[in-house]
Structures are given as structure tokens and as C-alpha cells.
Design an enzyme around this catalytic site. Structure first.
Site, PDB file in Angstrom:
ATOM      1  CB  CYS A   2      -0.884   0.043   1.246  1.00 17.44           C
ATOM      2  SG  CYS A   2      -2.015  -1.352   1.405  1.00 17.44           S
ATOM      3  N   GLY A  32      -0.989   0.812  -4.761  1.00 18.56           N
ATOM      4  CA  GLY A  32      -2.289   0.231  -4.470  1.00 18.56           C
ATOM      5  C   GLY A  32      -3.382   0.978  -5.195  1.00 18.56           C
ATOM      6  CG  ASN A 106       3.108  -0.570   2.752  1.00 19.23           C
ATOM      7  OD1 ASN A 106       4.152  -0.101   2.328  1.00 19.23           O
ATOM      8  ND2 ASN A 106       2.587  -1.666   2.253  1.00 19.23           N
ATOM      9  N   GLY A 107       1.639  -3.191   4.716  1.00 18.57           N
ATOM     10  CA  GLY A 107       2.217  -4.420   5.249  1.00 18.57           C
ATOM     11  C   GLY A 107       1.122  -5.397   5.602  1.00 18.57           C
ATOM     12  CE1 TYR A 263       6.324  -4.989 -11.135  1.00 19.89           C
ATOM     13  CE2 TYR A 263       5.680  -5.917  -9.017  1.00 19.89           C
ATOM     14  CZ  TYR A 263       5.339  -5.465 -10.273  1.00 19.89           C
ATOM     15  OH  TYR A 263       4.048  -5.477 -10.674  1.00 19.89           O
TER      16      TYR A 263
END
Ligand code: SF4
Length: 487
Positions: A2, A32, A106-107, A263
Site C-alpha cells: 500500500c 495500491g 502498509n504491510g 520491482y
């Protein structure tokens, strides 16, 4: 994966905090695309707006004027726990007995079931089915009077990946788990030259505000300057009138997700002191050494394969051309959640340049193969366009293991490398040859030690053990809700 962003600006700045947070988030859209939201505080009350959809449609300029307050956090979501429904969009919000809280996460947590057992009232108290909702409820319930104290008490019980931006009435707070799986940077908004000095930052009249961002790529768009990474195991408190304050809740055992550098993150982002375009170009150079190809041209799978393809062309001496055109107005194939959408996605977003590829032997450089279905379609597109040979080169090692720390590769059966040899993968995708960059090659390109990173999806060495059966992990709280509903 995210995107999170937080901003604190001087008092009386109207809607500037929300505007900065939304603008910063806009630069993180690649992290996201399922939902977006912003939460603001005017020092007394929190206000939240979130919805399903892209940032530009959720946080458009007609809505910003209603977000008054000098503190703001923003979030864009790619789901790893819980379905893509409105309730699961973030920031979360909870009004507890001692505090109101909003959180962007995020995670992905790995002890969600255990934490649920610690929530008084259990699953029935949660209006959504994300691990973030559960964490927000635990923090809102915590009897400590101060939010930072509550974080220090609760976070040591939380396991897995959590980079957080937390908003209470008076502060924006940044958090990184002890491994620092997901990135977060502290940045400074410089005061405009000749602008008014409001003296709000401990006498620092050169600073007009402070921000937290998932990536440095969001800095330029808001005019901010990089200060430092938020450290693994650290809480950074941003409060009007004070310089950022650091509080530790755990020792750092760094294991940044190496896939962020290969990436996920934008090529104009800096991580671990490395510009990611340059890091990826060097991965392409390494790839050309490890897996040379005798072809007429090197081309990327756009856009994310481009830096490594440039490096491969440089290293091999083979001309670089673009053989596929990407429709920029569709999402990343990998982060769209359903297989049906993914299958449609590749033809919607990629079109071959027939004049370029016809009659040529191609080296095609991409950054990863996850399920293999997208790669198969790309090879097929190029052959139909007249390519005589397609040699695939991947600037990452094969993905053998699922990620439990915020990437939605849930189970081995989704990963082609977990059940197929490299020769079988080559055959499945229809390429003439296939070569992956080694872990040593990634490290050589980064010129950084293995110990700084998580490589678990490549080598199975998980920095943080996963303590329960993972078969239905993504929907764990939905399953628990169904159980509660039947009881
Ligand atoms: Fe990143 Fe892979 Fe580790 Fe997940 S398992 S955090 S994708 S390196």
C-alpha cells in the site's frame, strides 16, 4: 503493498495538510489501486473520507476543501488481508475511550488470529475484516492515556509487516516494524523564501511542515526534502510546534523487502541510499553477464522492465528498442486482485509494435514471473506480431515461496516456480530461452549485504516466522466473522 503519506503543517493552514497528503499519495498510486482515503485533524476532531477506486477519483479537488485541519494522513490500498469492499478501505477510524485514531497501514500482520484473541468483544466488534482494523481497535482500547504510550505497549505484541501512519487529535505518527519490511521516510517541507515565519517548529524558521511518505518519489510533487528513513522499530512523532521526536519500541533487525528495490517502488525513488533506476539498470548489467543472449534487439516489458532492459542492452552490446506499447491508463497486472481481471489486463494494457518486432530475435527483459500467465500472453503477443525468437530474461530470482509481509502471493500453488523447473516454465510461457538473475547478482547490483534485506520469497528464509496455517490467511477475519455469525 500500500502507499501511505502523512503531513503536519502550521496552524491556520486551512486544507493544506489534506491537499499535501492527497498530492503526496498521488505519487504512490502504483502501490495500491483498490481504494484511497484521507483523514484530517483540526486539533480537536478527526474527519475521514475513503472510497473504492483510484486516488484521482476518490480524493479529487472538489472534496479537498471540506478537509480542514493541520494534520492529515492518506492511504491507497492493495489488499493482503480482507476483501476489496468499502469497509476495508483505509485510513481506518476508531473512537476509543481515551482517544480517536485513524491509521493507514502498509504491510501485513502474521499473528492476526492471536491478536483477535486479545480484543475484548472479539470479531463482532470489528466493522471491517482487515488486520489494520483489528490493530486500530487494540490501540484505541489501550488504557494508556497517550497515543505514543499506547503504541509502545501494543506494538511489541504485533508481528509481521507494519509501516503505519497514525493520526490522533494532535499528532501524525510514523511507525516501522522492527524488520522494516516496508519503507517509510521522514521529509521536511521548506518554508517559502520570504514567507512568514510562524515559529512553530522549535524556532526553526526554515521549515514549513513535516511529512512521512512510503517513497521519496512523492517528495518533488509536494516540494519536500528528504531528511532520513524512519528506522525499523522506531516511532516518529510529528506535532505542531515541535521538531520530530523519535521513540523506540523495539530493537532494529533490518529486513527491507528486496522486491521493493527490484520491482515495486518507483524508479525515481531512493532506498538504502540507492536510486532505484540505477539499481535496476545494474541488475540488467548483471543479467547480461549471467545469461547472455544472441539476439537482434533487447526490449523491456513496459514499464517496470525498462531500467533492467537498458542495463542488459548496455552490457550485451545488443541494440535497445521498445517492442510493446503500454496503455498508461490501466493498472498494473500483478496488483489487480482476481485472475479474471489479470488475464484481461495484459491485452488491455500491452500492444506490440509490429514494425519493430517482426522478423527479429528478441531478448525480452521483465522484472519477475509470478504466476506465469501474464508472461505467457506477452510471449504469444510478440510471436503473433512476427518475432522469430523470444528469449526471456528476468531481473529477479525465481519466486519459490509466498510472501506474508504485504504482497498478495498467498500460497505456493499460485507461484509457477514453486511447482515447475525452469525448463518447464520456459516451455509453459513459450519462450526460446529463459534466464533469471541470481540472488548474488541482485546483491552485486545493489552493492549491499544480504543481511539488510528480506529475500524470503526467493530463498525461504523468513525473518519473522508465520505462526499459523496460511491456507485462508487473506480472509482470516472474514472466516472468523462467519464463525462468530454461526455461533
Ligand atoms: Fe519482499 Fe519477498 Fe520478503 Fe515478501 S517475502 S517481503 S515480497 S522479499
Amino acid at each position: 503493498m500500500c502507499g501511505v503519506f502523512g503531513a503536519v503543517v502550521p496552524s491556520g493552514s486551512g486544507t493544506q495538510a489534506a491537499a499535501i497528503a492527497s498530492l503526496g499519495l498521488f505519487a504512490l498510486q502504483h502501490r495500491g489501486q483498490e481504494s484511497a482515503g484521507v483523514a484530517v485533524s483540526d486539533g480537536e476532531q478527526l474527519m475521514l473520507y475513503k472510497d473504492l477506486g483510484m486516488i484521482s477519483s476518490v480524493l479529487d479537488e472538489r472534496r479537498i476543501p471540506s478537509f480542514r485541519g493541520d494534520l492529515a494522513i492518506a492511504h491507497c490500498r492493495y489488499s493482503t488481508t480482507g476483501s476489496t469492499v468499502w469497509e476495508n478501505a483505509q485510513p481506518t477510524f476508531r473512537l476509543g475511550p481515551r482517544r480517536a485514531l485513524a491509521i493507514g497501514h502498509n504491510g501485513n500482520l502474521v499473528n492476526t488470529r492471536e491478536l483477535l484473541g486479545q480484543l475484548s468483544g472479539g470479531r463482532g466488534r470489528l466493522p471491517a475484516s482487515t488486520d489494520t482494523e483489528l490493530l486500530t481497535a487494540l490501540l484505541a482500547d489501550e488504557p494508556a492515556t497517550d497515543t505514543v504510550d499506547a503504541l509502545v505497549r501494543v506494538l511489541p505484541r504485533v508481528h509481521g509487516a507494519f509501516t503505519l501512519v497514525v493520526l490522533d487529535e494532535r499528532r501524525v505518527i510514523g511507525v516501522r516494524d522492527p524488520f522494516g519490511f516496508r519503507p517509510l521516510v521522514l521529509v521536511r517541507l521548506p518554508a517559502a523564501p520570504g514567507g512568514p515565519d510562524d515559529g512553530l517548529w522549535d524556532g526553526d524558521d526554515a521549515t514549513a511542515g513535516w511529512c512521512l511518505s512510503s517513497e521519496t518519489a512523492a517528495l518533488d510533487i509536494v516540494g519536500a526534502e528528504f531528511v532520513r528513513d524512519v528506522e525499523p522499530g522506531e516511532i516518529v512523532v510529528l506535532e505542531r510546534g515541535h521538531a520530530p521526536r523519535s521513540v523506540r519500541f523495539a530493537d532494529a533487525t533490518p529486513a527491507l523487502c528486496v522486491f521493493e528495490l527490484i520491482y515495486f517502488a518507483r524508479p525515481d525513488t531512493y532506498m538504502e541510499g540507492r536510486n532505484l533506476y540505477e539499481a535496476r539498470r545494474r541488475m540488467g548489467l548483471q543479467l547480461a553477464i549471467e545469461h547472455p543472449a544472441d539476439t537482434d534487439m533487447v526490449m523491456p516489458v513496459p514499464d517496470t522492465g525498462a531500467p533492467a532492459a537498458a542495463g542488459f542492452a548496455e552490457g550485451s552490446g545488443i541494440p535497445y528498442r521498445e517492442g510493446l506499447v503500454r496503455n498508461r491508463y490501466t493498472g498494473r497486472t500483478f496488483i489487480q486482485p482476481s485472475q479474471t481481471m489479470r488475464q484481461r489486463g495484459v491485452t488491455i494494457k500491452l500492444n506490440p509494435l509490429r514494425e519493430v518486432v517482426r522478423g527479429r530475435r528478441l531478448t525480452v527483459v521483465d522484472d519477475s514471473i509470478v504466476r506465469g500467465t501474464t508472461t505467457k500472453q506477452i510471449v504469444s503477443l510478440l510471436r503473433k506480431a512476427g518475432a522469430t525468437e523470444v528469449h526471456l530474461r528476468i531481473s529477479a530470482p525465481p519466486i519459490y515461496h509466498p510472501c506474508f509481509y504485504g504482497i498478495d502471493t498467498q500460497i505456493e500453488t499460485e507461484l509457477i516456480a514453486a511447482s515447475h523447473t525452469e525448463e518447464e516454465i520456459r516451455d509453459f510461457v513459450g519462450a526460446d530461452s529463459l534466464g533469471y538473475l541470481s540472488i548474488q547478482g541482485v546483491l552485486a547490483a545493489l552493492d549491499l549485504p544480504y543481511e539488510r534485506f528480506c529475500f524470503a520469497c526467493f530463498d525461504g528464509h523468513y525473518p519473522e516466522p508465520v505462526p499459523y496455517d496460511v491456507a485462508r490467511r487473506k480472509f482470516i477475519l472474514e472466516d472468523e466473522g462467519a464463525v462468530a455469525g454461526r455461533a
